[in-house]
Write an enzyme that holds these catalytic residues in place. Structure first.
Site, PDB file in Angstrom:
ATOM      1  N   HIS A  72      34.383  69.269  16.773  1.00  0.00           N
ATOM      2  CA  HIS A  72      35.628  70.010  16.997  1.00  0.00           C
ATOM      3  C   HIS A  72      36.828  69.074  16.893  1.00  0.00           C
ATOM      4  O   HIS A  72      36.820  67.985  17.450  1.00  0.00           O
ATOM      5  CB  HIS A  72      35.614  70.673  18.380  1.00  0.00           C
ATOM      6  CG  HIS A  72      34.933  72.004  18.381  1.00  0.00           C
ATOM      7  ND1 HIS A  72      35.298  73.042  19.198  1.00  0.00           N
ATOM      8  CD2 HIS A  72      33.903  72.466  17.631  1.00  0.00           C
ATOM      9  CE1 HIS A  72      34.520  74.088  18.950  1.00  0.00           C
ATOM     10  NE2 HIS A  72      33.659  73.761  18.024  1.00  0.00           N
ATOM     11  N   TYR A 201      41.493  77.381  26.229  1.00  0.00           N
ATOM     12  CA  TYR A 201      41.736  77.201  27.663  1.00  0.00           C
ATOM     13  C   TYR A 201      42.935  78.077  28.008  1.00  0.00           C
ATOM     14  O   TYR A 201      44.047  77.809  27.531  1.00  0.00           O
ATOM     15  CB  TYR A 201      42.062  75.736  27.989  1.00  0.00           C
ATOM     16  CG  TYR A 201      40.877  74.792  27.903  1.00  0.00           C
ATOM     17  CD1 TYR A 201      40.382  74.344  26.677  1.00  0.00           C
ATOM     18  CD2 TYR A 201      40.261  74.322  29.060  1.00  0.00           C
ATOM     19  CE1 TYR A 201      39.306  73.472  26.611  1.00  0.00           C
ATOM     20  CE2 TYR A 201      39.181  73.439  28.999  1.00  0.00           C
ATOM     21  CZ  TYR A 201      38.706  73.018  27.777  1.00  0.00           C
ATOM     22  OH  TYR A 201      37.636  72.157  27.713  1.00  0.00           O
ATOM     23  N   PRO A 293      34.928  70.999  36.038  1.00  0.00           N
ATOM     24  CA  PRO A 293      34.554  71.039  34.621  1.00  0.00           C
ATOM     25  C   PRO A 293      35.717  71.172  33.640  1.00  0.00           C
ATOM     26  O   PRO A 293      35.509  71.095  32.425  1.00  0.00           O
ATOM     27  CB  PRO A 293      33.646  72.277  34.536  1.00  0.00           C
ATOM     28  CG  PRO A 293      34.045  73.126  35.690  1.00  0.00           C
ATOM     29  CD  PRO A 293      34.497  72.199  36.767  1.00  0.00           C
ATOM     30  N   LYS A 297      34.159  66.480  31.489  1.00  0.00           N
ATOM     31  CA  LYS A 297      33.853  65.048  31.618  1.00  0.00           C
ATOM     32  C   LYS A 297      32.524  64.726  32.316  1.00  0.00           C
ATOM     33  O   LYS A 297      32.065  63.577  32.274  1.00  0.00           O
ATOM     34  CB  LYS A 297      34.981  64.337  32.386  1.00  0.00           C
ATOM     35  CG  LYS A 297      36.269  64.204  31.586  1.00  0.00           C
ATOM     36  CD  LYS A 297      36.160  63.102  30.554  1.00  0.00           C
ATOM     37  CE  LYS A 297      37.262  63.141  29.530  1.00  0.00           C
ATOM     38  NZ  LYS A 297      36.862  63.535  28.187  1.00  0.00           N
ATOM     39  N   TYR A 384      40.919  63.716  26.614  1.00  0.00           N
ATOM     40  CA  TYR A 384      39.875  64.706  26.304  1.00  0.00           C
ATOM     41  C   TYR A 384      38.813  64.103  25.372  1.00  0.00           C
ATOM     42  O   TYR A 384      37.608  64.295  25.580  1.00  0.00           O
ATOM     43  CB  TYR A 384      40.499  65.962  25.688  1.00  0.00           C
ATOM     44  CG  TYR A 384      39.589  67.169  25.691  1.00  0.00           C
ATOM     45  CD1 TYR A 384      39.706  68.159  26.659  1.00  0.00           C
ATOM     46  CD2 TYR A 384      38.577  67.317  24.729  1.00  0.00           C
ATOM     47  CE1 TYR A 384      38.865  69.261  26.685  1.00  0.00           C
ATOM     48  CE2 TYR A 384      37.726  68.414  24.742  1.00  0.00           C
ATOM     49  CZ  TYR A 384      37.874  69.385  25.721  1.00  0.00           C
ATOM     50  OH  TYR A 384      37.037  70.468  25.736  1.00  0.00           O
TER      51      TYR A 384
END
Ligand code: APR
Ligand code: PHB
Length: 391
Positions: A72, A201, A293, A297, A384
């Protein structure tokens, strides 16, 4: 029985460590309290940092992940009905992440271990750790009604948050840092195509939502829910209805719903235990730390701990104790950055029941800054995709 490293726990941390030690010619035994099916039955995370992907390649278990995993290049933040893309390669000099379920990864690791004929003792009961402040630690356990003892050079506590290793350390030798959140995530897994090619998100006044996936045909969705909610009260229809309310029109037009394969509520927690070394016993993964979550990580930290730990053991058997001496500090520096990031993502994207109006306005300004400034998007992206290792 004698071994060099006794690994407690056959989750991702224990299994990756076992594989890395095997590659290095270091003898290890893994003790696991549950059955392989139980370990595989837990639905967990699904996003791997590039450095975790590299580590799995190094451990020799990356083939299926590369064939079936989904690289991704970004995520979408849906805030107040508007989408904002975080372009990972553009913001981090070409880095990306890999979407590949922890269940699949665990299966690959189990198969790799079975293929080498190495010992994993499943259903080991009453596991206890002894003398880790001496040169000769021991591990005792009960299997099939018989008591056993393993003598080893080191104990690796990869036994998760509720494990025996951290619990065996005297209170005076350990310090715990914790933050609990007033909500949980209700997760649903379904055999339906993902709503969008990237993860979404979503921050919404009804609460956070996440659209994730396991493959082109399997989706994973989450809803922020109060801790008082019971999973029995969430029919699939109610879940999909609530998800729709938190998404935008294009997502709703694309959303394919279907029966759930799994549905559960997990509370959110931030937790760190310091230090991570107690004489000849080392904690790794969830045994030492938990992250909410939101930043994806948990699995990545487990991988980075055992990367440091495997290198430390290799160095030790080559004649230097520098790696084991630095293990705890090195891990904790990376862990605290991931803890900070996970907490920050959680704070930015969830609805907190008791936020005062000033904090609410400041948070909205922070989000606006993050999505509209290159520096803001870069800080999100570089955390990220995963921070570099200190070697
Ligand atoms: N004896 C033997 N095994 C034990 C004991 C014990 N006393 N206590 C726990 N275990 C086993 C558990 O059954 C489990 O299989 O240790 C294993 C720990 O695995 P995980 O909980 O998956 O922890 P870890 O390997 O550190 O992986 C971290 O899991 O929770 C996610 O987000 C997290 O993805 C991250 C990953
Ligand atoms: C998941 O797919 O389970 C997942 C993905 C991203 C997260 C958390 C969970 O931040």
């Amino acid at each position: 029985m004698k071994t060099q490293v006794a690994i407690i726990g056959a989750g991702p941390a224990g299994l990756i460590l076992g594989q890395l030690l095997h590659k290095a010619g270091i003898d290890a035994v893994i003790l696991e309290a549950h059955t392989p099916d139980y370990v595989l039955g837990r639905i967990r995370a699904g996003v791997l940092e590039q450095v975790a992907v590299d580590l799995l390649d190094e451990a020799g278990v990356g083939a299926r992940m590369h064939a079936e995993g989904l690289p991704h290049n970004g995520i979408e933040l849906l805030i107040g009905g508007v989408r904002h893309r975080i372009d990972f390669p553009g913001l981090t000099c070409g880095k990306q992440v890999m979407v590949y379920g922890q269940t699949e990864l665990t299966k690959d690791l189990m198969e790799a271990r079975a293929a080498t004929g190495l010992a994993t003792l499943y259903e080991a009961k009453q596991v206890s750790v002894h003398d880790f402040d001496s040169q000769r630690p021991r591990v005792r356990y009960l299997k099939d009604g018989t008591r056993h003892e393993i003598e080893c050079d080191f104990i690796a506590g990869c036994d998760g948050f509720h494990g025996v290793c951290r619990a065996s350390v005297p209170d005076t030798a350990i310090r715990n840092f914790e933050r609990v959140y007033p909500f949980g995530w209700l997760g649903l897994l379904s055999e339906t195509p993902p709503v969008f090619e990237e993860l979404i998100y979503a921050k919404h006044e009804r609460g956070f939502a996440l659209c994730s996936m396991r493959s082109h045909t399997r989706s994973r969705y989450y809803l922020q829910v109060p801790l008082t909610e019971k999973v029995e009260d969430w029919s699939d229809a109610r879940f999909w209805d609530e998800l729709r309310l938190r998404l935008d029109a294009p997502a709703n037009a694309a959303l394919v719903t279907g029966p759930s394969i799994e549905k559960s509520i997990a509370p959110l927690r931030s937790f760190v235990a310091e230090p991570m070394r107690f004489g000849r016993m080392f904690l790794a993964g969830d045994a030492a730390h938990i992250v909410p979550p939101t930043g994806a990580k948990g699995l990545n930290l487990a991988a980075s701990d055992v990367r440091y730990l495997s290198r430390a053991f290799i160095e030790f058997y080559a004649g230097s104790s520098a790696g084991i001496d630095h293990y705890s500090d090195r891990c904790l520096r990376r862990i605290w950055k991931a803890e900070r990031f996970s907490w920050w993502m959680t704070k930015l994207l969830h609805s907190f029941p008791d936020t005062n109006p000033f904090d609410q306005k400041a948070l909205e300004a922070e989000l606006d800054y993050v999505v509209h400034s290159v520096a803001g998007r870069t800080t999100l992206a570089e955390n990220y995709v995963g921070l570099p290792f200190e070697d």
